[in-house]
Write an enzyme that holds these catalytic residues in place. Structure first.
Site, PDB file in Angstrom:
ATOM      1  N   ARG A  94      -6.084  -3.151  -9.447  1.00  0.00           N
ATOM      2  CA  ARG A  94      -5.891  -2.544  -8.122  1.00  0.00           C
ATOM      3  C   ARG A  94      -4.953  -3.409  -7.284  1.00  0.00           C
ATOM      4  O   ARG A  94      -4.174  -2.906  -6.482  1.00  0.00           O
ATOM      5  CB  ARG A  94      -7.241  -2.384  -7.426  1.00  0.00           C
ATOM      6  CG  ARG A  94      -8.164  -1.381  -8.124  1.00  0.00           C
ATOM      7  CD  ARG A  94      -9.536  -1.372  -7.471  1.00  0.00           C
ATOM      8  NE  ARG A  94     -10.462  -0.434  -8.079  1.00  0.00           N
ATOM      9  CZ  ARG A  94     -11.253  -0.721  -9.112  1.00  0.00           C
ATOM     10  NH1 ARG A  94     -11.204  -1.921  -9.685  1.00  0.00           N
ATOM     11  NH2 ARG A  94     -12.096   0.183  -9.584  1.00  0.00           N
ATOM     12  N   ASP A 154     -18.667   1.568  -6.484  1.00  0.00           N
ATOM     13  CA  ASP A 154     -19.256   0.766  -7.570  1.00  0.00           C
ATOM     14  C   ASP A 154     -20.785   0.812  -7.514  1.00  0.00           C
ATOM     15  O   ASP A 154     -21.447   0.827  -8.551  1.00  0.00           O
ATOM     16  CB  ASP A 154     -18.748  -0.672  -7.458  1.00  0.00           C
ATOM     17  CG  ASP A 154     -17.234  -0.697  -7.327  1.00  0.00           C
ATOM     18  OD1 ASP A 154     -16.550  -0.587  -8.347  1.00  0.00           O
ATOM     19  OD2 ASP A 154     -16.740  -0.754  -6.179  1.00  0.00           O
ATOM     20  N   ARG A 157     -21.796   3.940  -9.160  1.00  0.00           N
ATOM     21  CA  ARG A 157     -21.679   3.818 -10.627  1.00  0.00           C
ATOM     22  C   ARG A 157     -22.793   2.946 -11.196  1.00  0.00           C
ATOM     23  O   ARG A 157     -23.351   3.238 -12.256  1.00  0.00           O
ATOM     24  CB  ARG A 157     -20.315   3.201 -10.989  1.00  0.00           C
ATOM     25  CG  ARG A 157     -19.156   4.153 -10.784  1.00  0.00           C
ATOM     26  CD  ARG A 157     -17.816   3.475 -11.041  1.00  0.00           C
ATOM     27  NE  ARG A 157     -16.740   4.446 -10.960  1.00  0.00           N
ATOM     28  CZ  ARG A 157     -15.515   4.178 -10.521  1.00  0.00           C
ATOM     29  NH1 ARG A 157     -15.197   2.965 -10.134  1.00  0.00           N
ATOM     30  NH2 ARG A 157     -14.594   5.123 -10.483  1.00  0.00           N
ATOM     31  N   HIS A 181     -13.903  -4.347  -4.118  1.00  0.00           N
ATOM     32  CA  HIS A 181     -13.832  -3.155  -4.975  1.00  0.00           C
ATOM     33  C   HIS A 181     -12.759  -3.488  -6.012  1.00  0.00           C
ATOM     34  O   HIS A 181     -11.587  -3.143  -5.860  1.00  0.00           O
ATOM     35  CB  HIS A 181     -13.447  -1.924  -4.159  1.00  0.00           C
ATOM     36  CG  HIS A 181     -13.205  -0.706  -5.029  1.00  0.00           C
ATOM     37  ND1 HIS A 181     -14.142  -0.196  -5.877  1.00  0.00           N
ATOM     38  CD2 HIS A 181     -12.097   0.068  -5.192  1.00  0.00           C
ATOM     39  CE1 HIS A 181     -13.639   0.852  -6.519  1.00  0.00           C
ATOM     40  NE2 HIS A 181     -12.396   1.018  -6.128  1.00  0.00           N
TER      41      HIS A 181
HETATM   42  N1  LIG Z   1     -11.130   3.524  -3.471  1.00  0.00           N
HETATM   43  C1  LIG Z   1     -11.375   4.128  -4.601  1.00  0.00           C
HETATM   44  O1  LIG Z   1     -12.503   4.118  -5.112  1.00  0.00           O
HETATM   45  C2  LIG Z   1     -10.259   4.859  -5.287  1.00  0.00           C
HETATM   46  C3  LIG Z   1      -8.986   4.699  -4.820  1.00  0.00           C
HETATM   47  N2  LIG Z   1      -7.943   5.339  -5.429  1.00  0.00           N
HETATM   48  C4  LIG Z   1      -6.636   5.074  -4.872  1.00  0.00           C
HETATM   49  O2  LIG Z   1      -6.208   6.196  -4.087  1.00  0.00           O
HETATM   50  C5  LIG Z   1      -4.782   6.218  -4.034  1.00  0.00           C
HETATM   51  C6  LIG Z   1      -4.286   7.620  -4.340  1.00  0.00           C
HETATM   52  O3  LIG Z   1      -4.570   7.956  -5.672  1.00  0.00           O
HETATM   53  P1  LIG Z   1      -4.216   9.419  -6.237  1.00  0.00           P
HETATM   54  O4  LIG Z   1      -4.644  10.446  -5.280  1.00  0.00           O
HETATM   55  O5  LIG Z   1      -4.709   9.452  -7.626  1.00  0.00           O
HETATM   56  O6  LIG Z   1      -2.615   9.357  -6.254  1.00  0.00           O
HETATM   57  P2  LIG Z   1      -1.612  10.617  -6.258  1.00  0.00           P
HETATM   58  O7  LIG Z   1      -0.313  10.090  -6.739  1.00  0.00           O
HETATM   59  O8  LIG Z   1      -2.218  11.768  -6.947  1.00  0.00           O
HETATM   60  O9  LIG Z   1      -1.501  10.983  -4.716  1.00  0.00           O
HETATM   61  C7  LIG Z   1      -0.878  10.175  -3.768  1.00  0.00           C
HETATM   62  C8  LIG Z   1      -0.316  11.091  -2.711  1.00  0.00           C
HETATM   63  O10 LIG Z   1       0.180  10.281  -1.644  1.00  0.00           O
HETATM   64  C9  LIG Z   1       1.341  10.959  -1.128  1.00  0.00           C
HETATM   65  N3  LIG Z   1       2.133  10.024  -0.340  1.00  0.00           N
HETATM   66  C10 LIG Z   1       2.911   9.011  -0.767  1.00  0.00           C
HETATM   67  N4  LIG Z   1       3.470   8.391   0.282  1.00  0.00           N
HETATM   68  C11 LIG Z   1       3.036   9.018   1.395  1.00  0.00           C
HETATM   69  C12 LIG Z   1       3.252   8.837   2.781  1.00  0.00           C
HETATM   70  N5  LIG Z   1       4.063   7.874   3.247  1.00  0.00           N
HETATM   71  N6  LIG Z   1       2.637   9.669   3.642  1.00  0.00           N
HETATM   72  C13 LIG Z   1       1.823  10.661   3.187  1.00  0.00           C
HETATM   73  N7  LIG Z   1       1.579  10.870   1.884  1.00  0.00           N
HETATM   74  C14 LIG Z   1       2.173  10.069   0.999  1.00  0.00           C
HETATM   75  C15 LIG Z   1       2.056  11.456  -2.371  1.00  0.00           C
HETATM   76  O11 LIG Z   1       3.001  12.473  -2.081  1.00  0.00           O
HETATM   77  C16 LIG Z   1       0.862  11.963  -3.201  1.00  0.00           C
HETATM   78  O12 LIG Z   1       0.598  13.334  -2.953  1.00  0.00           O
HETATM   79  C17 LIG Z   1      -4.323   5.136  -5.016  1.00  0.00           C
HETATM   80  O13 LIG Z   1      -3.986   3.958  -4.327  1.00  0.00           O
HETATM   81  C18 LIG Z   1      -5.521   4.911  -5.900  1.00  0.00           C
HETATM   82  O14 LIG Z   1      -5.555   3.649  -6.502  1.00  0.00           O
HETATM   83  C19 LIG Z   1      -8.123   6.190  -6.466  1.00  0.00           C
HETATM   84  C20 LIG Z   1      -9.389   6.404  -6.950  1.00  0.00           C
HETATM   85  C21 LIG Z   1     -10.551   5.721  -6.430  1.00  0.00           C
HETATM   86  C1  LIG Z   2      -9.355   3.729  -9.065  1.00  0.00           C
HETATM   87  C2  LIG Z   2     -10.518   3.121  -8.433  1.00  0.00           C
HETATM   88  O1  LIG Z   2     -10.434   2.293  -7.564  1.00  0.00           O
HETATM   89  C3  LIG Z   2     -11.837   3.529  -8.867  1.00  0.00           C
HETATM   90  O2  LIG Z   2     -12.021   4.610  -9.448  1.00  0.00           O
HETATM   91  O3  LIG Z   2     -12.773   2.745  -8.678  1.00  0.00           O
END
Ligand SMILES: NC(=O)C1=CN([C@@H]2O[C@H](COP(=O)(O)OP(=O)(O)OC[C@H]3O[C@@H](n4cnc5c(N)ncnc54)[C@H](O)[C@@H]3O)[C@@H](O)[C@H]2O)C=CC1
Ligand SMILES: CC(=O)C(=O)O
Length: 336
Positions: A94, A154, A157, A181
């Site tokens: 991450r 987490d 999970r 995380h």
């Molecule tokens: N905290 C957690 O438990 C989790 C966090 N994540 C994180 O969430 C984030 C997004 O993941 P996904 O949705 O899979 O990625 P994704 O690539 O499917 O979606 C990202 C979106 O952000 C948009 N975007 C990019 N720059 C932008 C801006 N300046 N303004 C507005 N929109 C913008 C893109 O056009 C895209 O639609 C990642 O950093 C990922 O690591 C993902 C899963 C779990």
């Molecule tokens: C991608 C991520 O941060 C998660 O699924 O925990």
């Protein structure tokens, strides 16, 4: 959510980032019925529009409006969830995402804060702890109104793993993951209980073996779950979406739930860092720590986790310093 808890006033939730996490969260919100107005903001407006058209056909279960918006639409939002940003490729941590996603936060967060000075920002973008700290600094909001989804994911999970191991519903497992995380997270074994009993006592009472190795494997699978899922399907989205709805529930219903979410503070002697510890959430945000009586070993692991996040924050600040300032710092003669 039970109907008795459902708010009867209009609740607007804005999601910045209509990618995989953003739209799955919108879908989970629609099914839950928590929000009456869901706004998606994305730089790819056309894609967001397609998602909204599709999502609006799922809005018949609970009456809600879903629409594409811009930052002005953050006004009066109960919460703004930030999911925009790049995600991990197989094998990436991450923390590998930090520079790209920080640059995005520098653009997004001040705009959210300008249009919605009273809202609560919920960060999901990774690395979530470093970016929760960044969102706190960039918004100027009090720390209770900048919340990272943190180890709520987490913890969910971990309870799932322990529930499977002991053959009980995860809701009846009280156990938490705290810290980052990410890779330095820790399982708080000393305080884990089932049915009010520490795990060893539960095993004795239930006449089952306390299998330390198998339990350690539950914590390892928890820590490695995202890597494993990303290796197989390229992303994670359902777990985090449901966790984001769980974080919103106590905010919208003002219900003082305790969750392990990330917020800025001092932890185990490390100051001005963001990480997850249990805290109480209500309409004011993540407003109160719930202290844990950690063992010496756990406290040391928490300190290491806090320090590893702090090191990334410090190196990011270093990277952002103007070139002249950096040169000046290296040219300064040593003090006698
Ligand atoms: N905290 C957690 O438990 C989790 C966090 N994540 C994180 O969430 C984030 C997004 O993941 P996904 O949705 O899979 O990625 P994704 O690539 O499917 O979606 C990202 C979106 O952000 C948009 N975007 C990019 N720059 C932008 C801006 N300046 N303004 C507005 N929109 C913008 C893109 O056009 C895209 O639609 C990642 O950093 C990922 O690591 C993902 C899963 C779990
Ligand atoms: C991608 C991520 O941060 C998660 O699924 O925990």
């Amino acid at each position: 959510m039970p109907d008795s808890k459902r708010p009867n006033k209009a609740i607007k939730v804005v999601i910045v980032g209509a990618g995989s996490v953003g739209v799955t969260t919108a879908y989970a919100l629609l099914l839950d019925g928590l929000a009456s107005d869901i706004v998606l903001i994305d730089i790819d407006r056309n894609r967001a529009l397609g998602e909204v058209m599709d999502l609006s056909h799922a809005a018949h279960l609970h009456k809600a409006r879903v629409r594409v918006g811009d930052y002005e639409d953050c006004e009066n939002a109960a919460a703004v969830i930030i999911t925009a940003g790049v995600n991990q490729k197989p094998g990436q941590t991450r923390l590998d995402l930090v520079k790209t996603n920080y640059a995005l936060f520098r653009d997004v967060v001040p705009r959210v804060a300008h249009h919605a000075p009273d809202t609560i920002i919920v960060v999901a973008t990774n690395p979530v702890d470093v970016l929760t700290h960044a969102a706190y600094k960039l918004s100027g909001f009090p720390r209770e109104r900048v919340i990272g989804s943190g180890t709520a994911m987490d913890t969910t999970r971990f309870r799932h793993e322990l529930g499977k191991h002991f053959g009980v519903n995860p809701r009846n497992v009280h156990a938490v993951i705290v810290g980052e995380h990410g890779d330095s997270q820790l399982a708080v074994w000393s305080l884990a209980t089932i049915s009010g009993m520490r795990l060893r006592d539960y095993c004795t009472a239930a006449g089952i073996e306390y299998d330390e190795k198998a339990l350690e494997a539950c914590a390892t699978r928890t820590k490695e779950a995202a890597y494993e899922i990303i290796r197989r399907k390229g992303k994670t989205n359902y777990g985090v979406a449901s966790v984001l709805v769980s974080v919103l529930q106590p905010i919208v219903t003002d219900s003082d739930a305790i969750m392990t979410v990330s917020r800025v503070g001092s932890y185990a002697g490390v100051e001005d860092v963001a990480l997850s510890m249990p805290c109480k959430l209500n309409r004011h945000g993540a407003y109160q720590d719930v202290p844990l009586l950690l063992s010496e070993e756990e406290r040391e692991a928490l300190r290491r986790s806090a320090q590893s996040i702090k090191d990334v924050i410090t190196s990011l600040e270093e990277h952002l310093k103007p070139a002249e300032e950096k040169a000046e710092a290296t040219e300064k003669p040593e003090q006698a």
